[in-house]
Design a protein around this motif. Structure first.
Motif, mmCIF file in Angstrom:
data_model
loop_
_atom_site.group_PDB
_atom_site.id
_atom_site.type_symbol
_atom_site.label_atom_id
_atom_site.label_comp_id
_atom_site.label_asym_id
_atom_site.label_seq_id
_atom_site.Cartn_x
_atom_site.Cartn_y
_atom_site.Cartn_z
ATOM 1 N N VAL A 1 -44.874 -48.629 8.542
ATOM 2 C CA VAL A 1 -45.949 -49.353 9.239
ATOM 3 C C VAL A 1 -46.451 -50.498 8.348
ATOM 4 N N GLY A 2 -46.695 -50.185 7.070
ATOM 5 C CA GLY A 2 -47.185 -51.198 6.139
ATOM 6 C C GLY A 2 -46.207 -52.355 6.027
ATOM 7 N N THR A 3 -44.924 -52.030 5.939
ATOM 8 C CA THR A 3 -43.906 -53.079 5.818
ATOM 9 C C THR A 3 -43.845 -53.921 7.083
ATOM 10 N N THR B 1 -55.139 -48.046 10.505
ATOM 11 C CA THR B 1 -53.998 -47.192 10.870
ATOM 12 C C THR B 1 -53.900 -46.000 9.928
ATOM 13 N N LYS B 2 -54.088 -46.267 8.622
ATOM 14 C CA LYS B 2 -54.012 -45.180 7.632
ATOM 15 C C LYS B 2 -55.064 -44.111 7.915
ATOM 16 N N THR B 3 -56.220 -44.557 8.411
ATOM 17 C CA THR B 3 -57.329 -43.617 8.584
ATOM 18 C C THR B 3 -57.364 -42.967 9.958
ATOM 19 N N PHE B 4 -57.194 -43.764 11.000
ATOM 20 C CA PHE B 4 -57.500 -43.252 12.339
ATOM 21 C C PHE B 4 -56.297 -42.934 13.238
ATOM 22 N N SER B 5 -55.078 -42.980 12.700
ATOM 23 C CA SER B 5 -53.962 -42.714 13.614
ATOM 24 C C SER B 5 -53.403 -41.304 13.463
ATOM 25 N N GLY B 6 -54.076 -40.478 12.683
ATOM 26 C CA GLY B 6 -53.653 -39.070 12.600
ATOM 27 C C GLY B 6 -52.635 -38.806 11.517
ATOM 28 N N ILE B 7 -52.641 -39.629 10.454
ATOM 29 C CA ILE B 7 -51.677 -39.402 9.365
ATOM 30 C C ILE B 7 -52.105 -38.188 8.532
ATOM 31 N N LEU B 8 -53.377 -38.164 8.149
ATOM 32 C CA LEU B 8 -53.849 -37.112 7.227
ATOM 33 C C LEU B 8 -54.705 -36.049 7.902
ATOM 34 N N PHE B 9 -55.156 -36.331 9.098
ATOM 35 C CA PHE B 9 -55.903 -35.314 9.858
ATOM 36 C C PHE B 9 -55.634 -35.549 11.352
ATOM 37 N N LEU C 1 -54.624 -47.996 18.440
ATOM 38 C CA LEU C 1 -53.587 -48.242 17.432
ATOM 39 C C LEU C 1 -52.229 -47.707 17.902
ATOM 40 N N PRO C 2 -51.187 -48.530 17.814
ATOM 41 C CA PRO C 2 -49.873 -48.059 18.307
ATOM 42 C C PRO C 2 -49.328 -46.859 17.534
ATOM 43 N N PHE C 3 -49.658 -46.788 16.242
ATOM 44 C CA PHE C 3 -49.087 -45.706 15.432
ATOM 45 C C PHE C 3 -49.569 -44.330 15.898
ATOM 46 N N TYR D 1 -49.790 -43.231 18.889
ATOM 47 C CA TYR D 1 -48.876 -42.733 19.928
ATOM 48 C C TYR D 1 -47.521 -42.359 19.333
ATOM 49 N N GLY D 2 -47.043 -43.200 18.408
ATOM 50 C CA GLY D 2 -45.749 -42.929 17.786
ATOM 51 C C GLY D 2 -45.775 -41.634 16.987
ATOM 52 N N LEU D 3 -46.860 -41.470 16.214
ATOM 53 C CA LEU D 3 -46.963 -40.290 15.348
ATOM 54 C C LEU D 3 -47.144 -39.011 16.169
ATOM 55 N N GLU D 4 -47.949 -39.114 17.229
ATOM 56 C CA GLU D 4 -48.161 -37.941 18.094
ATOM 57 C C GLU D 4 -46.827 -37.477 18.675
ATOM 58 N N THR D 5 -46.009 -38.446 19.098
ATOM 59 C CA THR D 5 -44.708 -38.102 19.685
ATOM 60 C C THR D 5 -43.794 -37.467 18.632
ATOM 61 N N LEU D 6 -43.803 -38.050 17.439
ATOM 62 C CA LEU D 6 -42.951 -37.488 16.383
ATOM 63 C C LEU D 6 -43.361 -36.062 16.015
ATOM 64 N N HIS D 7 -44.677 -35.855 15.901
ATOM 65 C CA HIS D 7 -45.164 -34.498 15.610
ATOM 66 C C HIS D 7 -44.730 -33.531 16.702
ATOM 67 N N MET D 8 -44.828 -34.012 17.943
ATOM 68 C CA MET D 8 -44.442 -33.143 19.065
ATOM 69 C C MET D 8 -42.950 -32.789 18.971
ATOM 70 N N ILE D 9 -42.112 -33.795 18.709
ATOM 71 C CA ILE D 9 -40.662 -33.546 18.642
ATOM 72 C C ILE D 9 -40.336 -32.555 17.510
ATOM 73 N N LEU D 10 -41.004 -32.744 16.383
ATOM 74 C CA LEU D 10 -40.655 -31.935 15.202
ATOM 75 C C LEU D 10 -41.282 -30.536 15.201
#
Lengths: 283, 295
Positions: free
Chosen positions: A86-88, A198-206, A222-224, A226-235
């Motif tokens: 995301v940062g990159t 994004t680091k704080t509010f997209s669900g990375i650490l909580f 924030l788009p991340f 949605y992306g992170l929620e989907t990845l967590h769901m898949i995994l």
């Protein structure tokens, strides 16, 4: 005549969209590799952060990760790794144009400038290099936290799809702020603000289930998220929730399309403006 | 003959002027210059507040993952939110000097103005000291401005009652902690002129210090070998003393507090001595290799 035509065709092939993006990416990778010490130091920092949350997770091994069948470390390592991508993606297009303006190379680049090719080429190079950091961090996670998954081929493809959507959605945001950079010849500083959000509010650490009110609104913008929620769901889910997957992918695609079009138009207008006012190489 | 005499006078005057560049004058000039720069970028002050608020929101919500947890350390018991906030505040305030100073040197190098600074009669060493001192004062000032509203938004210390003696000890520990980062920034500045990666150097140092300080969790979470390593970081002791003053009404008579103050001051002096002796060697090296302005 045939010879001329075939050589022309060959030349056209070499100058195709993909070839030009490839050329930009390779040159960027080579340039970044000149700064190996920077790359290594950022890698050390990323590993340190992973360690920090690994030990935090030990504070309460039964920590509840709302609705997910995962330990805290398993939960946060996914976000921490993707945070690098995301940062990159967020920083590359805008940051590179800003550097080109500051270092004076912008005026020569400007002559044959294709904004889309430039953005994709530079972002792809950045993400390619960040991917190595992710591999190293995941290997360390495997060694210290027994972090391992067995996933199906279908899940691999879905993860790849989400990965590309996350990358593209942040690249278009960067492109949007590039229009400001081109117009005013200075960085708006908003890219780093979005990165912090994004680091704080997209669900990375909580989990975002902890949020309410305005922070939840930010999170949903924030788009991340949605992306992170989907990845967590898949995994972490027992089965793939296709409805959630389709919903989140549509939102990401919608964001990419809308922000991408606005960014392209604004960059076009900014370029037109700087050409008209002769502010191409002015800093 | 008259011309040669005139030339000698000019050279003598020039040399005299070079020797007479008073430290205080240059020091104040750098302060004035930096205040003017900050005033030009007023918007960055607001952005700085927003960024701080976001960072503390992150730690607040992370602490909410263990809301019921009571953390026991050094004869006091405190909730996880207060525990994390206290550690993070001290680390954030003190590391600000390091990150801001090295960012400033990196910017000078990127913009190409660093070469001029190196050749100024004021001297690079004095410039380092003045610039880092400014960042230290400004960092403390801006932290107070930022943290007052943040602590109203996230009232992490609402249940904390603290005596005057503990406040005094707490401020002393904080001051010593900032002092150690002043010396650490000087050493890091030396490395920056050598390897030119100030921003990254500061990020790595801050990352490692944050991990070892136990700002986010008690040190008992570490394996034994890492606990031993953490004890060598002066910031670890400072965080422990800071928390004791805040939650356990620790005063300067408590062994943890006075030991930490002595360790912090002696470490700051030790780091300054390292800077003093390594500076000349590194400065000569970049001059010999001709990499003064290279980035």
């Amino acid at each position: 005549m045939i010879e001329i035509l075939s050589s022309f065709k060959e030349e056209t092939k070499r100058n195709s969209f993909i070839a030009r993006i490839g050329a930009i990416s390779i040159s960027r990778i080579k340039m970044t590799l000149n700064y190996k010490s920077s790359y290594l130091m950022v890698l050390v920092l990323n590993i340190t952060i992973v360690f920090m949350y690994f030990f935090f997770g030990k504070l309460n091994p039964d920590m509840e990760i709302f609705g997910l069948n995962a330990t805290y470390f398993e939960y946060c390592i996914i976000g921490l790794c993707l945070q690098m991508i995301v940062g990159t993606s967020l920083g590359t297009a805008n940051g590179n144009i800003n550097n080109e303006i500051a270092s004076g190379t912008w005026s020569s680049l400007f002559l044959q400038f294709n904004f889309l090719e430039y953005s994709i080429g530079t972002t792809a190079a950045g993400v390619f290099l960040s991917s190595f950091s992710i591999l190293i961090v995941l290997s360390i996670a495997f060694l210290i936290g027994n972090f391992a998954f067995s996933i199906t081929f279908q899940e691999v493809l879905l993860i790849l799809l989400i990965f590309i959507l996350i990358l593209a959605s942040h690249m278009v945001i960067s492109m949007l702020f590039t229009s400001f950079t081109i117009f005013y010849q200075k960085d708006s500083g908003l890219v780093s603000l979005i990165y912090q959000l994004t680091k704080t509010f997209s669900g990375i650490l909580f989990p975002i289930a902890l949020l309410s009110g305005f922070p939840l609104f930010i999170s949903n913008s924030l788009p991340f998220t949605y992306g992170l929620e989907t990845l967590h769901m898949i995994l972490f889910s027992d089965s793939i929730q296709w409805k959630l997957l389709a919903y989140n992918c549509s939102i990401l695609l919608g964001m990419i399309t809308v922000i991408g079009i606005i960014a392209y138009v604004l960059v076009f207008l900014s370029l037109k403006n700087v050409k008209k006012n002769g502010k191409v190489d002015w800093y | 003959m008259i011309f040669h005499e005139y030339l000698r006078t000019v050279v003598r005057e020039f040399k005299q002027r070079e020797q007479n560049t008073k430290f205080l004058e240059g020091f104040l000039a750098i302060f004035r210059r930096n205040f003017r720069i900050i005033w030009q970028y007023k918007f960055s002050i607001i952005m700085g507040f927003v960024t701080n608020l976001i960072i503390f929101s992150l730690f607040f919500y992370v602490a909410l993952l263990v809301p019921e947890m009571q953390i026991s350390q050094d004869n006091y018991i405190v909730d996880s939110v207060s525990f994390i906030f206290a550690g993070v505040i001290l680390v954030e305030i003190s590391t600000r000097t390091l990150s801001r100073s090295l960012n400033s040197f990196t910017s000078e190098m990127k913009q190409g103005t660093f070469e001029t600074l190196v050749t100024l009669p004021f001297g690079l060493k004095r410039y380092f000291i003045s610039e880092i001192a400014f960042e230290m004062f400004y960092g403390v000032f801006i932290s107070i401005i930022y943290f007052i509203p943040i602590l109203f938004i996230y009232p992490a210390f609402k249940s904390v009652s603290i005596s005057i003696e503990s406040i005094f000890a707490l401020l002393l520990v904080s001051f010593c902690c900032i002092l150690i980062f002043f010396s650490l920034s000087l050493i890091a500045a030396n490395f920056t002129i050598l390897v030119k990666r100030g921003r990254e150097i500061s990020m790595v140092i801050i990352g490692i210090i944050s991990l070892l300080s136990g700002s986010l969790f008690p040190l008992s979470m570490f394996p034994k070998w890492l606990q031993i390593i953490a004890q060598f970081s002066p910031i670890t002791l400072a965080v422990r003393a800071f928390r004791l003053c805040m939650f356990g009404n620790g005063t300067i008579t408590d062994s943890i507090v006075w030991i930490s103050i002595i360790v912090l001051i002696s470490s700051a002096v030790f780091f300054y001595i390292i800077f003093h002796f390594s500076y000349k060697r590194i400065y000569n090296r970049i001059r010999q290799t001709g990499t003064t302005h290279e980035f």
